[in-house]
Design a protein around this motif. Structure first.
Motif, short mmCIF file in Angstrom:
data_model
loop_
_atom_site.label_atom_id
_atom_site.label_comp_id
_atom_site.label_asym_id
_atom_site.label_seq_id
_atom_site.Cartn_x
_atom_site.Cartn_y
_atom_site.Cartn_z
N LYS A 1 -14.85 4.51 -18.07
CA LYS A 1 -14.38 5.06 -16.80
C LYS A 1 -13.58 4.03 -16.01
N ALA A 2 -14.08 2.78 -15.99
CA ALA A 2 -13.37 1.71 -15.28
C ALA A 2 -12.02 1.41 -15.92
N ALA A 3 -12.01 1.40 -17.27
CA ALA A 3 -10.76 1.11 -17.99
C ALA A 3 -9.72 2.21 -17.74
N VAL A 4 -10.18 3.47 -17.78
CA VAL A 4 -9.26 4.59 -17.52
C VAL A 4 -8.68 4.51 -16.12
N ARG A 5 -9.51 4.18 -15.13
CA ARG A 5 -9.05 4.06 -13.75
C ARG A 5 -8.00 2.94 -13.62
N GLN A 6 -8.30 1.79 -14.26
CA GLN A 6 -7.38 0.65 -14.16
C GLN A 6 -6.03 0.96 -14.80
N VAL A 7 -6.06 1.61 -15.97
CA VAL A 7 -4.81 1.97 -16.63
C VAL A 7 -4.02 2.97 -15.79
N SER A 8 -4.73 3.94 -15.19
CA SER A 8 -4.06 4.93 -14.34
C SER A 8 -3.40 4.27 -13.14
N CYS A 9 -4.10 3.29 -12.55
CA CYS A 9 -3.55 2.57 -11.40
C CYS A 9 -2.29 1.81 -11.79
N ASP B 1 3.64 1.29 -11.79
CA ASP B 1 4.89 1.20 -12.56
C ASP B 1 5.84 2.33 -12.19
N GLU B 2 5.28 3.53 -11.95
CA GLU B 2 6.12 4.69 -11.63
C GLU B 2 6.67 4.63 -10.20
N HIS B 3 5.85 4.11 -9.28
CA HIS B 3 6.23 4.17 -7.87
C HIS B 3 6.80 2.86 -7.33
N MET B 4 6.65 1.78 -8.05
CA MET B 4 7.18 0.52 -7.54
C MET B 4 7.81 -0.33 -8.64
N GLY B 5 7.21 -0.27 -9.81
CA GLY B 5 7.66 -1.08 -10.93
C GLY B 5 6.80 -2.32 -11.06
N ILE C 1 -3.37 -1.90 -4.63
CA ILE C 1 -1.93 -1.66 -4.51
C ILE C 1 -1.61 -0.20 -4.82
N ALA C 2 -2.25 0.33 -5.89
CA ALA C 2 -2.01 1.73 -6.27
C ALA C 2 -2.44 2.67 -5.15
N VAL C 3 -3.60 2.39 -4.54
CA VAL C 3 -4.08 3.22 -3.43
C VAL C 3 -3.12 3.11 -2.25
N GLY C 4 -2.62 1.89 -2.01
CA GLY C 4 -1.65 1.69 -0.93
C GLY C 4 -0.37 2.46 -1.14
N LEU C 5 -0.01 2.71 -2.40
CA LEU C 5 1.19 3.47 -2.72
C LEU C 5 0.95 4.98 -2.67
N GLY C 6 -0.32 5.38 -2.44
CA GLY C 6 -0.63 6.81 -2.28
C GLY C 6 -1.45 7.42 -3.40
N MET C 7 -1.95 6.59 -4.29
CA MET C 7 -2.74 7.15 -5.40
C MET C 7 -4.11 7.59 -4.93
N GLU C 8 -4.59 8.73 -5.42
CA GLU C 8 -5.95 9.21 -5.14
C GLU C 8 -6.85 8.87 -6.32
N LEU C 9 -7.82 7.98 -6.10
CA LEU C 9 -8.67 7.51 -7.19
C LEU C 9 -9.52 8.62 -7.79
N GLU C 10 -9.89 9.61 -6.95
CA GLU C 10 -10.74 10.69 -7.46
C GLU C 10 -10.05 11.42 -8.61
#
Length: 321
Positions: free
Chosen positions: A243-251, A256-260, A308-317
């Motif tokens: 679960k932790a690995a999947v979250r980290q990869v998603s972040c 990469d998609e929103h900032m690079g 950083i991902a959360v700051g860019l608008g990602m929803e961790l849920e």
């Protein structure tokens, strides 16, 4: 004295009673203490004119022989055995042991103190260790039952007399057995519900074969439970890692998609690419592949990437689903 009660598991209970009924005895006092437990649990008084008799009934042939042997070996009484067909569905034989009413029977009852109003604990037969042991054997033979070893642990003795139930408990306490008492309609049930106590009780009353069978099953159960706990713990830990690995990869993908990723500091870039290279390994394994960075350093960087991902608008849920 009351009628014999049904068992928790008749087959294993009968096995235990068959074993107990075959124990050879050479102690008259111990025999009488066992007879006391048996008759107090499942005997009945028969009055004919000025004389008193005894009636005992059971579906267990070995137990019927045991009662007959104890009576004839210790008292000069006349006995009769009547075999009838039970009205129950299985239609087992019922063995009725009758002690013919006679003056000698009163002598036996007085010696056993079965008619005493002072209570069983004041009975001289229960004044020593061996008498208490055989008394419990008789009580179990007369109204006891035990669940089969593979099921839940449960042993009980059922009587219609609350004072007698309390006597059984106090005698069991003298062997450090913590029995409990409950009531059901007009019955009082003395019971044990843990394997170790039941094994100790079987040892006390001399059911050594049944004790070994139960002990073996208990050991296997404990081993199986320990393995199951270990597997469950391992599975839970593995689920956390995945679960932790999947979250980290998603972040990292979100960044990469929103900032690079190239916009990140070099250290975060290295950790992000390392995680993408090994998306399903644990944090400890990731440390080994990092080329010298410690666990706390890797963990700090991964948390920073998540922030950083959360700051860019990602929803961790959503990432956890």
């Amino acid at each position: 004295m009351s009628a014999e009660k049904g068992g928790v598991c008749l087959s294993f209970s009968n096995d235990v009673k068959n074993e107990l009924s075959r124990i050879e005895t050479n102690d008259a006092t111990g025999d009488k203490a066992e007879l006391l437990g048996l008759l107090r649990m499942s005997g009945a008084i028969v009055i004919r004119g000025m004389n008193i008799g005894i009636h005992f009934s059971t579906e267990n042939a070995a137990l019927a022989r045991r009662v007959l042997q104890l009576l004839k070996s210790n008292y000069q009484v006349q006995t009769e055995v009547v075999i009838t067909r039970s009205r129950r569905l299985k239609k087992n034989n019922r063995y009725q042991v009758h002690v013919v009413p006679a003056p000698q029977v009163s002598k036996a009852l007085n010696e056993l103190q079965l008619l005493s109003v002072e209570g069983d604990l004041k009975n001289p037969l229960l004044s020593h260790h061996e008498g208490k042991r055989t008394f419990l054997r008789g009580a179990f033979l007369g109204g006891g039952s035990i669940s089969r070893p593979a099921s839940d642990y449960h042993l009980e003795m059922v009587t219609g007399n609350e004072d007698f139930a309390q006597t059984i408990i106090k005698v069991m306490q003298s062997f450090s057995l913590k029995a409990k008492l409950t009531d059901r309609k007009n019955e009082y049930i003395v019971y044990l519900k843990d394997g170790e106590s039941i094994i100790s009780f079987l040892s006390v009353i001399g059911a050594h074969n049944a004790m070994m069978e139960l002990e073996n099953v208990r050991i296997v159960k404990e081993m199986r439970n320990n393995v199951n706990r270990a597997v469950n713990c391992e599975t839970a830990n593995l689920n956390k890692v995945v679960k932790a690995a999947v979250r980290q990869v998603s972040c990292i993908h979100y960044i990469d998609e929103h900032m690079g990723l190239s916009e990140l500091p070099q250290g975060l870039q290295d950790t992000a690419r390392l995680r993408l290279q090994y998306p399903d390994v644990s944090l400890n394994d990731l440390v080994e592949y990092s080329g010298g960075l410690g666990k706390s350093g890797i963990n700090h960087r991964l948390k920073k990437l998540q922030d950083i991902a959360v700051g860019l608008g990602m929803e961790l849920e959503k990432a956890d689903k």
